[in-house]
Scaffold this motif. Sequence first.
Motif, short mmCIF file in Angstrom:
data_model
loop_
_atom_site.label_atom_id
_atom_site.label_comp_id
_atom_site.label_asym_id
_atom_site.label_seq_id
_atom_site.Cartn_x
_atom_site.Cartn_y
_atom_site.Cartn_z
N GLN A 123 23.35 -28.54 109.98
CA GLN A 123 22.34 -29.59 110.05
C GLN A 123 21.75 -29.91 108.69
O GLN A 123 21.37 -31.05 108.41
CB GLN A 123 21.23 -29.17 111.01
N ALA A 124 21.69 -28.92 107.81
CA ALA A 124 21.08 -29.14 106.50
C ALA A 124 22.11 -29.55 105.45
O ALA A 124 21.84 -29.46 104.26
CB ALA A 124 20.37 -27.86 106.06
N PHE A 125 23.29 -30.01 105.89
CA PHE A 125 24.33 -30.39 104.93
C PHE A 125 23.79 -31.47 104.00
O PHE A 125 23.22 -32.48 104.44
CB PHE A 125 25.57 -30.89 105.63
N THR A 126 23.99 -31.26 102.70
CA THR A 126 23.38 -32.13 101.70
C THR A 126 24.38 -32.46 100.60
O THR A 126 25.21 -31.61 100.22
CB THR A 126 22.15 -31.43 101.06
N ALA A 127 24.30 -33.69 100.11
CA ALA A 127 25.07 -34.13 98.93
C ALA A 127 26.56 -34.12 99.19
O ALA A 127 27.02 -34.36 100.30
CB ALA A 127 24.69 -33.28 97.71
N ARG A 128 27.35 -33.89 98.13
CA ARG A 128 28.82 -33.85 98.17
C ARG A 128 29.43 -35.19 98.56
O ARG A 128 30.52 -35.24 99.13
CB ARG A 128 29.32 -32.78 99.15
N ALA A 129 28.75 -36.32 98.26
CA ALA A 129 29.27 -37.63 98.68
C ALA A 129 30.63 -37.91 98.07
O ALA A 129 31.54 -38.40 98.76
CB ALA A 129 28.27 -38.72 98.30
N ALA A 130 30.80 -37.63 96.78
CA ALA A 130 32.09 -37.90 96.13
C ALA A 130 33.19 -37.03 96.72
O ALA A 130 34.32 -37.50 96.95
CB ALA A 130 31.97 -37.65 94.63
N GLU A 131 32.86 -35.76 96.98
CA GLU A 131 33.87 -34.86 97.55
C GLU A 131 34.25 -35.30 98.97
O GLU A 131 35.42 -35.21 99.35
CB GLU A 131 33.33 -33.42 97.58
N ILE A 132 33.27 -35.77 99.74
CA ILE A 132 33.55 -36.25 101.10
C ILE A 132 34.53 -37.41 101.06
O ILE A 132 35.50 -37.46 101.82
CB ILE A 132 32.25 -36.64 101.81
N GLU A 133 34.30 -38.35 100.16
CA GLU A 133 35.18 -39.51 100.07
C GLU A 133 36.59 -39.10 99.64
O GLU A 133 37.58 -39.64 100.14
CB GLU A 133 34.59 -40.54 99.10
N ARG A 134 36.68 -38.18 98.68
CA ARG A 134 38.01 -37.71 98.24
C ARG A 134 38.76 -37.05 99.39
O ARG A 134 39.96 -37.28 99.59
CB ARG A 134 37.87 -36.71 97.09
N LEU A 135 38.08 -36.22 100.17
CA LEU A 135 38.73 -35.53 101.28
C LEU A 135 39.13 -36.51 102.37
O LEU A 135 40.24 -36.42 102.93
CB LEU A 135 37.81 -34.45 101.84
N ARG A 136 38.26 -37.46 102.70
CA ARG A 136 38.60 -38.44 103.72
C ARG A 136 39.82 -39.26 103.29
O ARG A 136 40.73 -39.51 104.09
CB ARG A 136 37.42 -39.37 103.99
N ALA A 137 39.85 -39.67 102.04
CA ALA A 137 40.98 -40.44 101.54
C ALA A 137 42.26 -39.63 101.60
O ALA A 137 43.32 -40.15 101.99
CB ALA A 137 40.70 -40.90 100.11
N ALA A 138 42.19 -38.36 101.25
CA ALA A 138 43.38 -37.51 101.28
C ALA A 138 43.89 -37.32 102.70
O ALA A 138 45.09 -37.40 102.97
CB ALA A 138 43.08 -36.16 100.63
N LEU A 139 42.97 -37.08 103.64
CA LEU A 139 43.37 -36.81 105.02
C LEU A 139 43.86 -38.06 105.74
O LEU A 139 44.64 -37.96 106.69
CB LEU A 139 42.20 -36.19 105.79
N LEU A 140 43.41 -39.22 105.29
CA LEU A 140 43.83 -40.47 105.93
C LEU A 140 44.98 -41.14 105.19
O LEU A 140 45.49 -42.16 105.64
CB LEU A 140 42.66 -41.44 106.02
#
Length: 489
Positions: A272-289
């Motif tokens: 629930q307290a997950f914070t930040a990592r926006a750039a990493e999230i986008e990189r992972l989503r792009a890789a997985l998709l």
Amino acid sequence: MDLEIRFLGPWEITAGDRVVRLAGRRRIGVLARLALEAGRPVRAERIIEEVWADSTAATAAKQLHIVISKLRETLGGEDVIETVPGAYRLTLDRDRVDAHLFTRLAARARAAHAKGQSAAADALFGQALGLWRGPALTEVDAPWARIEADRLESERLTVLEEHADLRLAAGDHHALAADLAAHVTAHPLRERPAAQLMLALHRAARSSEALAVYQSTRRFLVRELGTEPSTELRRLHQAILVHDPVLDLGAPARQAAPAEPITPAELPAGTQAFTARAAEIERLRAALLSADAATITVIDGPGGVGKSALAVHVAHTLTGRFTDGVVYVNLHGATAGLAPLTPIEALRHLLRSLGLDGTAVPANPDEAAARYRSLTATGNLLVILDNARDARQVRPLIPGGAGCRVLITGRAPLAVLDNAHHLHLGALGEADAGALLTRVVGEERVRAEPEAAARIVRLCGGIPLALRIAGARLAARPGLALSDLAGRL
């Protein structure tokens, strides 16, 4: 995106409740080619070669650009067709194109049948065949389209005949005989449906008609190909002549398997307290998709840096993209007090998650890995391998299908894995670390002691796990001052 494209029959495009009208031979041809490769880039040169064919127009590339612009306008936006270097990509989920949905449903039917889930396989075969409303790609008369149409028709016939085998085994011979009669008439050179029709008629106490089907098939084969029927068809003919009891249908075995294929959904709850990592999230989503050959994504970094939390957070945003589900295994590669899972232990978990009865899981690791690859060969599955120790542990756990994706976390970078994207995760910056502490402790307490909060952040070194532990201690003791905790760290 609500767009759906159907060409297993008359061309049909819908966007929600709206029917999209598409006119123009080249517009239909370009969209058909992109739809056949939905989600994957198609080179502009290939589109021009196929759709413009023998045209000598020097402006074909410009004409293609205009056609793409018109298609975007008609289909509802610039992002429907993406421009990539030297190519175009239809950014549409493959299940939104009836030909791809047909292929996936047929693959799921075969997988269900392999697991003994006959009722589910029957329903899935029926859904796949129900997508067909007529001959495929009839509005596109180019040679490439005829090749694709013939391929799709061949797949349809194969699926129809696989479904017929399943229906025969289930005792549905009366209805099947009527359904197969037209199929055999339309395809007199295909011996498999002729054999299925003969067996269905024999079991329906219509043996004379079954023998007549054999004679008709034989005459056609001799006249058109100059050959006799296959050994298998001749043996079936002889068995019907003598009323061999081996042809009789035994009582269908009771199925212990569920009526529907299992779609695993094993993701742990997100933090629930997950914070930040926006750039990493986008990189992972792009890789997985991504539609490229790299089906594996590895997150590495030191302990406590938030690899597992990031993987689970990203996976939760993508669960709808993986129609065959999400499986999760904690490999305990660096869990204090626990030995890392062996490959066979992990494979047992994965195979049971995919619906295989525990008693059917092979004891031999190589056989279990082979069974796992078979069950995932045509799947659209996300596999989370959390807390991996090394490449040797995870290699047998890589699924076999190009439509599957694997997200691995571990302290080691696993650089020796082929076809993998890699992301190294470091500590949070001071601002993001402060935001995480604030989310756990509460904004009012942090605002009351900003210097103490900043000191806690520095002492925790930007490591999310350390920040959460410190924050949890403060949250559990509302009377504890942040400065007191900072002095104890």
